[in-house]
Scaffold this active site. Structure first.
Site, mmCIF file in Angstrom:
data_model
loop_
_atom_site.group_PDB
_atom_site.id
_atom_site.type_symbol
_atom_site.label_atom_id
_atom_site.label_comp_id
_atom_site.label_asym_id
_atom_site.label_seq_id
_atom_site.Cartn_x
_atom_site.Cartn_y
_atom_site.Cartn_z
ATOM 1 N N ASP A 30 0.853 -1.188 0.000
ATOM 2 C CA ASP A 30 0.000 0.000 0.000
ATOM 3 C C ASP A 30 0.893 1.245 0.000
ATOM 4 O OD1 ASP A 30 -3.197 0.566 0.895
ATOM 5 O OD2 ASP A 30 -1.783 2.230 1.097
ATOM 6 N N ILE A 31 0.495 2.241 -0.784
ATOM 7 C CA ILE A 31 1.315 3.453 -0.916
ATOM 8 C C ILE A 31 1.303 4.297 0.367
ATOM 9 C CG2 ILE A 31 -0.436 5.024 -1.868
ATOM 10 C CD1 ILE A 31 1.632 5.792 -4.028
ATOM 11 N N ASN A 86 -12.977 -2.816 2.370
ATOM 12 C CA ASN A 86 -13.872 -1.670 2.481
ATOM 13 C C ASN A 86 -14.842 -1.709 1.304
ATOM 14 O OD1 ASN A 86 -12.578 -0.634 4.780
ATOM 15 N ND2 ASN A 86 -11.020 0.356 3.519
ATOM 16 N N GLY A 92 -15.605 3.375 3.531
ATOM 17 C CA GLY A 92 -14.207 3.805 3.498
ATOM 18 C C GLY A 92 -13.482 3.422 2.220
ATOM 19 N N GLN A 93 -14.218 2.889 1.237
ATOM 20 C CA GLN A 93 -13.556 2.506 -0.012
ATOM 21 C C GLN A 93 -13.248 3.745 -0.836
ATOM 22 O OE1 GLN A 93 -15.752 -0.344 -2.384
ATOM 23 N NE2 GLN A 93 -14.063 -0.612 -3.841
ATOM 24 N N HIS A 99 -10.468 -4.950 -3.565
ATOM 25 C CA HIS A 99 -9.142 -5.327 -3.068
ATOM 26 C C HIS A 99 -9.253 -5.683 -1.603
ATOM 27 C CE1 HIS A 99 -9.710 -0.990 -2.663
ATOM 28 N NE2 HIS A 99 -9.010 -1.068 -1.545
ATOM 29 N N LEU A 100 -8.304 -6.505 -1.149
ATOM 30 C CA LEU A 100 -8.218 -6.904 0.249
ATOM 31 C C LEU A 100 -6.972 -6.266 0.844
ATOM 32 C CD1 LEU A 100 -9.805 -9.185 -1.315
ATOM 33 C CD2 LEU A 100 -8.937 -10.774 0.400
ATOM 34 N N HIS A 101 -7.108 -5.736 2.057
ATOM 35 C CA HIS A 101 -5.948 -5.211 2.786
ATOM 36 C C HIS A 101 -5.471 -6.277 3.772
ATOM 37 C CE1 HIS A 101 -6.863 -0.763 2.047
ATOM 38 N NE2 HIS A 101 -8.041 -1.298 1.784
#
Ligand code: 5GP
Length: 118
Positions: A30-31, A86, A92-93, A99-101
């Site tokens: 993640d950036i 999200n 919060g998306q 995608h999965l965090h």
């Protein structure tokens, strides 16, 4: 369907380091990491939100969970991590490509928030 930054990343149009990739998904850092380990599992298929997934996506969704476990193990956090999806702006998306965090490397104990992700 509108394209997103993750569409460009999964197609290789934006050079990114893939921590893992296969024919169905890629994994990137993640950036703006919210934890010492914060990676994203992104399917190549651009499903906008989880609620947009169809029955025909069930194998893909299962695959993403299996990749999450494998990548967490490979990153050395298999004993403790949080998996977050999200869904929608109110969820919060911010990038409308499913995608999965994976979040790990700090306490995810009950009652704590995952850097605004949950
Ligand atoms: P969401 O809020 O949609 O669940 O998560 C989107 C995530 O993507 C955020 O954690 C954000 O930091 C990350 N992100 C957004 N743009 C980029 C990008 O261009 N590259 C990478 N590696 N991560 C991104």
């Amino acid at each position: 369907m509108s394209d997103t930054i993750f569409g460009k990343i999964t197609r290789g149009e934006i050079p990114s380091e893939f921590l893992y990739e296969d024919e169905h998904c890629v994994v990137i850092q993640d950036i703006h990491p919210q934890a010492p380990t914060h990676v994203l599992i992104i399917p190549r298929k651009p499903i906008p939100r989880l609620v947009d997934a169809q029955q025909s996506d069930s194998e893909l969704l299962g695959h993403l969970l299996l990749v999450a476990g494998k990548v967490a193990n490979d990153l050395g956090v298999g004993e403790g991590f949080r998996l977050v999806i999200n869904n929608g702006a109110d969820g919060g998306q911010t990038v409308f490509h499913l995608h999965l965090h994976i979040l790990a490397g700090r306490s995810m104990a009950e009652g704590e928030l995952a850097g605004g992700l949950v």
